[in-house]
Design an enzyme around this catalytic site. Sequence first.
Site, PDB file in Angstrom:
ATOM      1  N   HIS A 323       0.798  -1.221   0.000  1.00 57.43           N
ATOM      2  CA  HIS A 323       0.000   0.000   0.000  1.00 57.43           C
ATOM      3  C   HIS A 323       0.828   1.266   0.000  1.00 57.43           C
ATOM      4  O   HIS A 323       0.292   2.350  -0.280  1.00 57.43           O
ATOM      5  CB  HIS A 323      -0.954  -0.001   1.201  1.00 57.43           C
ATOM      6  N   GLY A 324       2.105   1.185   0.326  1.00 59.49           N
ATOM      7  CA  GLY A 324       2.904   2.389   0.260  1.00 59.49           C
ATOM      8  C   GLY A 324       4.186   2.302   1.062  1.00 59.49           C
ATOM      9  O   GLY A 324       4.345   1.428   1.924  1.00 59.49           O
TER      10      GLY A 324
END
Length: 466
Positions: A323-324
Amino acid sequence: MLFPSEIFLFLFLPIVTLLYYGVFIRNQKAKNLFLFVASLLFYAYGEPVYVFLMLFMIFLHYGFGLLVNHSTNWKKGILFLMVIVDVCLLGYFKYADFLISIVNGIFSTSFPLLHVALPIGISFFTFQAISYVVDVYRGKGEVQTNFLNVGLYIALFPQLIAGPIVRYETIAYEIEHRKENLTDFSQGVTRFIVGLAKKVLLANQFAIVADAVFNGFRDASPTSLSLFWLGAISYTLQIYFDFWGYSDMAIGLGRMFGFHFLENFKNPYIATSISDFWRRWHISLQTWFRDYVYIPLGGSRVQSKIRLFFNIFVVWFLTGIWHGANWTFITWGMMYFVLLMIEKNTSILNKLKNYSYLYTMFFVIIGWVIFRSETLSLAFSYILGLFGIGAQGIIDPIFIQYLRQYAIYYVAGITYCLPMMSNIDRMCKDHFIYDALYIAFILSIFGLSIVYIFNNAYNPFIYFNF
């Protein structure tokens, strides 16, 4: 290009649909070529440079697919090489600065950050590219000797920038043999409109409150206990309708052009355990990690409990970092790893019994606070605020103002989280009066969504960051 935008709704989509059905419909190869070119134009509108990166990824995995299909002794080596290349590409574009900052922090070095712009949707189309080669390797889909067909699968615009992650095996046949029909088209249009309304009429409204509360807390604005909870609940609803709405729009658009994507959500906010929640939330991501990471590692068939824990740990570490590039995402993933281990190895769910829903939603909300926060320190401080530590009073005028202004959205959003709408649809389907009311409802929410879009309503999108 955003789905809820004037240029997509009134220029790109109408032109693509008219040309697809009016010019290219009788020739399968022409349809595929047209959709591929249209998808590249769709991506190039927002990423004019990185469209060449996508073309490189398509060409690369087209070649890996051919090599895997024709090789006899080197298949695993080819797969391993593909994974290394994909990890390096993702690492450079998505995690380079994060890794440099870690090195600088540990060794007191001062390597300059690269400040590489993140290509929109790189995580989604990279995972789909991997799915193509692995499914060919496993014999779950025929290898594509036509480069354009591989390009169509990876770049198909409905799911290109925000998913769901479409597995190659699920649409391998439809790439060359799909049959469009009026039923699919009408269902696709309806699904798209419903998704558009979820995004524009609900997610965007919750985003106003969530961003105001979280940003205000970051900037040291006084925050009451009630406002802490309102911000957390608003973000919980925002991310749900944001991603659910985009998934619905993608599934609907795919159906309009003859593709049948699998469902990505199944009422996750009625889950009664963390395991149940993740069987319902972002299904395409979880099944991807299950089939392409967890099972190849040995899954639950391993003899050692330590190895089982390791396998699950790897999945949730990767889920978080997918997700990051931020410690908040990794911590979020690790939180779910710990909770799942507790559920699998204790009798906590039996002890909770009727309170299992409250337990599940409490940790889901806590997880979203971590996910939304910019740093771990802000996340920890915000969570303390949910328990009154650092809160400025119980209720404040800002909380009351938001509640009055957005009450109708909270009622609609919470109601829509329940399965009652689908149950009503199932019970009343094919009844003349219900069908007429449903058509009126669809037209109404479409018209209202258009009004919001033309009014330049607040229109953030969370999953563009991934």
